[in-house]
Design an enzyme around this catalytic site. Structure first.
Site, short mmCIF file in Angstrom:
data_model
loop_
_atom_site.label_atom_id
_atom_site.label_comp_id
_atom_site.label_asym_id
_atom_site.label_seq_id
_atom_site.Cartn_x
_atom_site.Cartn_y
_atom_site.Cartn_z
N LYS A 111 -8.02 4.84 -19.71
CA LYS A 111 -8.39 5.47 -21.16
C LYS A 111 -7.12 4.90 -22.16
CE LYS A 111 -12.06 6.15 -18.84
NZ LYS A 111 -12.35 7.45 -18.47
N ARG A 120 0.82 -1.23 0.12
CA ARG A 120 0.02 -0.19 -0.01
C ARG A 120 0.99 1.30 0.11
NH1 ARG A 120 -2.01 2.27 4.39
NH2 ARG A 120 -2.21 0.43 5.48
N ASP A 154 -6.47 17.66 -15.76
CA ASP A 154 -6.98 15.95 -16.10
C ASP A 154 -6.79 15.72 -17.57
OD1 ASP A 154 -8.27 13.91 -17.05
OD2 ASP A 154 -9.84 14.03 -15.44
N TYR A 214 -15.49 15.44 -16.26
CA TYR A 214 -16.05 14.31 -15.97
C TYR A 214 -17.16 14.25 -14.86
CZ TYR A 214 -15.68 9.11 -15.57
OH TYR A 214 -15.91 7.67 -15.20
C1 LIG Z 1 -12.91 8.00 -17.05
C2 LIG Z 1 -12.49 9.35 -16.47
C3 LIG Z 1 -12.14 9.76 -15.12
C4 LIG Z 1 -12.30 8.53 -14.22
O1 LIG Z 1 -11.44 7.50 -14.18
P1 LIG Z 1 -11.84 6.23 -13.45
O2 LIG Z 1 -10.53 5.36 -13.98
O3 LIG Z 1 -13.09 5.47 -14.32
O4 LIG Z 1 -11.73 6.19 -12.21
C5 LIG Z 1 -11.61 11.11 -14.96
N1 LIG Z 1 -11.40 11.74 -16.12
C6 LIG Z 1 -11.85 11.66 -17.14
C7 LIG Z 1 -11.63 12.66 -18.17
C8 LIG Z 1 -11.93 10.32 -17.52
O5 LIG Z 1 -12.50 10.14 -18.94
#
Ligand SMILES: *Cc1c(COP(=O)(O)O)cnc(C)c1O
Length: 394
Positions: free
Chosen positions: A209, A59, A184, A112
Site C-alpha cells: 500500500k 531465505r 497494523d 482487514y
Molecule cells: C492489504 C492489507 C493487508 C494485507 O497485505 P498484503 O500485502 O495484501 O498481503 C493487511 N492489512 C491491511 C490494513 C491492508 O490494507
C-alpha cells in the site's frame, strides 16, 4: 547508516542506504543471489554458529532486504525490521510466533478481512482462541482479556470503517496484562502515525500500500521495539518461508523514497475532497479522520500527525447507487487495494465484503452504500470533477 538527526522526508530517501562499497553505486544493489559463498570451511561454520554475521542463504538474510529493513525500522522509530513476502506473511509470522494451543488474542473487529479469516479459519485449528471487539472503545479490550491473552491486535484507522483506536491506552492495557500490543499501521504509514512511540511492541505494514505506493509490488514489514522480538519472529519466518524476494525489496526501497511526497499530496486533496463530499446532496455521510464529524476526531488529532488519504462515504441509494458510481468513474480506478499513486475506488458491499452477507456487514458497520476511496496523487480538480460526474449519474 543511522540518520537519527534528520527529518522524516530525508530518512525516506537515505535511511539504510549508504552508497555501495564495491563501486559506489548510489542506488542499493539488488543482490539477486539465493546463496553466498564462504571463503573456507571455518567461515561457513562460523556463519552457521552465529559467530560471523555474514550472509549464507537468502531465505535467512540478504543485503538488499536488510537495507529495506533498516530503512523502515528507522522511519517507524523501532529497533529492527523484518521484511516479508506480503502483508499477510507479516501478520501470519506474528501469529505463528506468539500464539499457539491455549493462547488467546483480542483483535479489532473490523480488521482487514483475511486477518480475521486467518484467525477464525486457520489458527483455530491449532487451538488458538480469538475475540473480536470494537477497539475504538478501549474498555472493550479490557473486558475481553483472559488469563491466557498473549496478543492485543489493533488496526487503526480500521478498514473500511476508519474508526480509530487509542494506541497509548491499548499499550497500557497490554503491559498490565503481560500481552504484546501489535498495530497494523498500513493505513497511516510511518509518516502519520508511529505506534512504537505510543507504546506498541510490534508494528506491521502491508508495504503493498502506501510504503511502496505504486501498485506494482506485494510486500510486508514487521518493525519491533526490541531486537529480541525481531529475533523470535525471524526464526519463525525462516521456517515458514515467507521471505521477501530481493528484487521486490529493491522496488519498495525505490517506492519509499517518495513516501512523504506522495502521502502529503494525497492527504492535501483528501482534506478538500472530504469537506466537499460532506456538502454533496447525494452523500449521506462521510467518514474521514480530518472531519470534525468523525467520532474520534480529537483522538485522531492527538495520535496521528495528519488525517491521511483514505475516505469512506455513504451514498444515498444503497447498493444500486454504489454500482452506478463504480461504473461511471473514469480517472479513479475501480480496484481493491489502496495507497497507490493512482486514486482507487471500491464498493465493499458488492466487492470485498459481498460474501459476508447483509447481516454481518451491518454488524461490522459496512453499509450498502459505503464507498471506500483511496485518494491518489492526480490533480485535485481532476479527481473531484471525475467523482462529481459519477455522483450525477445516480
Ligand atoms: C492489504 C492489507 C493487508 C494485507 O497485505 P498484503 O500485502 O495484501 O498481503 C493487511 N492489512 C491491511 C490494513 C491492508 O490494507
Amino acid at each position: 547508516m543511522k540518520h537519527a538527526a534528520v527529518k522524516f522526508d530525508t530518512a525516506c530517501i537515505h535511511a539504510g542506504q549508504a552508497p555501495d562499497k564495491l563501486f559506489g553505486g548510489v542506488s542499493v544493489p539488488i543482490f539477486q543471489s539465493s546463496t553466498f559463498a564462504f571463503e573456507d570451511a571455518d567461515q561457513g561454520a562460523a556463519r552457521f554458529s552465529g559467530k560471523d554475521s555474514g550472509y549464507k542463504y537468502t531465505r535467512i538474510g540478504n543485503p538488499t532486504n536488510a537495507a529495506l529493513e533498516s530503512c523502515i525500522a528507522e522511519l517507524e522509530g523501532g529497533a529492527a525490521g523484518l521484511a516479508t513476502a506480503t502483508g499477510m506473511s507479516a501478520i501470519s509470522t506474528v501469529f505463528m510466533t506468539f500464539l499457539g494451543a491455549g493462547k488467546h488474542i483480542v483483535s479489532t473487529g473490523s480488521v482487514y478481512g483475511p486477518t480475521r479469516t486467518l484467525l477464525e479459519n486457520e489458527l483455530v485449528r491449532f487451538g488458538v482462541e480469538s475475540t473480536f471487539v470494537d477497539t475504538s472503545d478501549v474498555e472493550n479490550i479490557q473486558k475481553a482479556l483472559k488469563s491466557n491473552t498473549a496478543l492485543i491486535y489493533v488496526e487503526t484507522p480500521a478498514n473500511p470503517t476508519l474508526s480509530i483506536t487509542d494506541i497509548a491506552a491499548a499499550a497500557k492495557i497490554a503491559k498490565e496484562a503481560g500481552a504484546l500490543l501489535v498495530v497494523d499501521n498500513t493505513f497511516c504509514s510511518p509518516l502519520l502515525q508511529k505506534p512504537i512511540e505510543l507504546g506498541a511492541d510490534i508494528v506491521l505494514h502491508s508495504m503493498t500500500k502506501f510504503i511502496n505506493g505504486h501498485s506494482d509490488v506485494v510486500a510486508g514489514m514487521l518493525v519491533t521495539s526490541t531486537l529480541e522480538l525481531r529475533s523470535k519472529m525471524h526464526k519463525v519466518l525462516c521456517q515458514m518461508g515467507g521471505t521477501i524476494d530481493p528484487h521486490q525489496a529493491w522496488l519498495v526501497l525505490r517506492g519509499v523514497k517518495t513516501l512523504a511526497l506522495r502521502v502529503k499530496a494525497a492527504q492535501a486533496s483528501s482534506i478538500l475532497l472530504a469537506e466537499e463530499l460532506e456538502k454533496h446532496p447525494k452523500i449521506e455521510w462521510v467518514k474521514y479522520p480530518g472531519l470534525k464529524s468523525h467520532p474520534q476526531y480529537e483522538l485522531a488529532k492527538r495520535q496521528m500527525s495528519g488525517p491521511g488519504a483514505m475516505i469512506s462515504f455513504e451514498l444515498k441509494g444503497g447498493v444500486k447507487a454504489g454500482k452506478t458510481v463504480m461504473d461511471a468513474v473514469r480517472i479513479s480506478t475501480l480496484a481493491v487495494s489502496l495507497g497507490g499513486i493512482e486514486s482507487l475506488i471500491q464498493h465493499p458491499a458488492s466487492m470485498t465484503h459481498a460474501s459476508m452477507g447483509p447481516k454481518a456487514r451491518a454488524e461490522a458497520g459496512i453499509s450498502d452504500g459505503l464507498v471506500r476511496f483511496s485518494v491518489g496523487c492526480e490533480d485535485y480538480e481532476d479527481i473531484k470533477a471525475d467523482l462529481w460526474q459519477a455522483l450525477d449519474k445516480i
